[in-house]
Design an enzyme around this catalytic site. Sequence first.
Site, PDB file in Angstrom:
ATOM      1  N   ASP A 190     -51.149 -48.270 -61.008  1.00  8.16           N
ATOM      2  CA  ASP A 190     -50.763 -49.583 -62.204  1.00  8.16           C
ATOM      3  C   ASP A 190     -52.160 -49.826 -62.646  1.00  8.16           C
ATOM      4  O   ASP A 190     -53.062 -49.697 -61.972  1.00  8.16           O
ATOM      5  CB  ASP A 190     -50.283 -50.683 -60.923  1.00  8.16           C
ATOM      6  CG  ASP A 190     -49.993 -50.413 -60.408  1.00  8.16           C
ATOM      7  OD1 ASP A 190     -48.181 -50.212 -60.320  1.00  8.16           O
ATOM      8  OD2 ASP A 190     -48.628 -51.329 -59.228  1.00  8.16           O
ATOM      9  N   ASP A 236     -36.998 -52.688 -60.370  1.00  6.07           N
ATOM     10  CA  ASP A 236     -37.031 -53.653 -59.347  1.00  6.07           C
ATOM     11  C   ASP A 236     -36.153 -54.708 -58.353  1.00  6.07           C
ATOM     12  O   ASP A 236     -35.350 -55.473 -58.976  1.00  6.07           O
ATOM     13  CB  ASP A 236     -38.659 -55.109 -60.067  1.00  6.07           C
ATOM     14  CG  ASP A 236     -39.720 -54.137 -60.087  1.00  6.07           C
ATOM     15  OD1 ASP A 236     -40.039 -53.436 -59.985  1.00  6.07           O
ATOM     16  OD2 ASP A 236     -39.886 -54.345 -61.103  1.00  6.07           O
TER      17      ASP A 236
END
Lengths: 196, 257
Positions: free
Chosen positions: B11, B130
């Site tokens: 990330d 997600d």
Amino acid sequence: MIAIINTGCANINSVRFAFERLGVNPEVIRDPAQLKQFDRAVLPGVGHASVAMKRLRDQGWDTAIAEYQNPLMGICLGMQLLCDETEEGNVQCLGQIPGKVSYLETGQLTSPHMGWNTLSVCNAHPLTQGLNPDDQVYFVHSFAHASNANTLVESEYGTRFSAVVAKDNYAGMQFHPEKSAKVGATLLNNFLNWQL
Amino acid sequence: MLSKRIIPCLDVKNGQVVKGVKFKQHEIVGEILELAALYSQAGADELVFYEISASVEKRLLDVNWVRDIARHIDIPFCVAGGIKSVADAAKVLEQGADKISINSPAIARPELIKELHDEFGKQCVVVGIDSFFDANTGEYLVYQLTGDPNSASQTRYKASEWVQRVQELGAGEIVLNCMNQDGVRKGYDIEQLSNIRKQCDVPLIASGGAGVMQDFVDVFQQADVDGALAASVFHKQLIEIDALKQYLAANKVPCRL
């Protein structure tokens, strides 16, 4: 000096960087007239075969490649374009490597064939030097060249197919040597050292 | 035989690699290039970079680091973060990325998946999903803009509906992240992944929940996913990639040693 043929529809940087990691600086060329000045050349390719073939013909690469006498290697779609014809868009290709490219029948397996797979050498050649039985390379493709007398290395995903082919001064790798870690570097080095 | 892929996820925020727990409390893990080189040398099969604040801040990720990665890393990598158009994707792929992953922009405008498919081919187009398990309804729901807890919100899609839709639109790979499991290292959500596997004809990548090496064996053997993505277990050096590969091989999971 090594040339990377840029027809405007492939990711040139990855291939260029891979050669740079091996200590050579390829020149990216856009004009077919330049090709004959180079000791060896690479034809990369991603995208759709019919689009890529049209660009090769429109820009005059078909003739320049046919007249080229030094080692020339196609990568992925670039390899398929060197063959006789492909089912992708049903187009005639450059015809330098005998055989047809067809949709890869994967049976129950997911398609496209994407990821690291094993290789098996069927014909020893300067391009296959240093390959070990457990070596794996990175594939991303839906079409493949059916194994024939020009196949040097096979792989299997639902069906057996050509992973490396060669005919005279023309060769092809179906996988991405530029993304295949140490094994890929070995194979690119073999190409750099390949003497006809 | 095709290997199962081990995919460290990095990330990215402000040019550095960060890691949060359940998508919050981000802490800095290290420099992008350093970690990418470390993981690729250790035997990672692929890397994924998510510039997590790009979508939330309504901008495209910074493509400069993408080129650095392509120059130095010799394995495939996928990049995500605020890619909203064919032109955005072209900028990222030109720098040397192998695939692009889209999440929130695909929810906002699903046709984007088809446009990317038509321009670059199916193999380039990854859709990240997600999902969050809602205990009240017993449903897995799709969330968007999860890069920042203040902007994250539930969408109108159930996870299984969205998986179906993105395949119809031309997605070449699906990364399914279970937010309930993210960063807590209790194992992948085998039940959801197994169900999604049945309806997913393209490569499916599990994400969220890896804690110990057995979790990887379980998700490959029980949910038959093509790859397993993880972040904190690698960043915190709880699992070494080469040891993980040996463990997978010992458990008869095909992998690249």
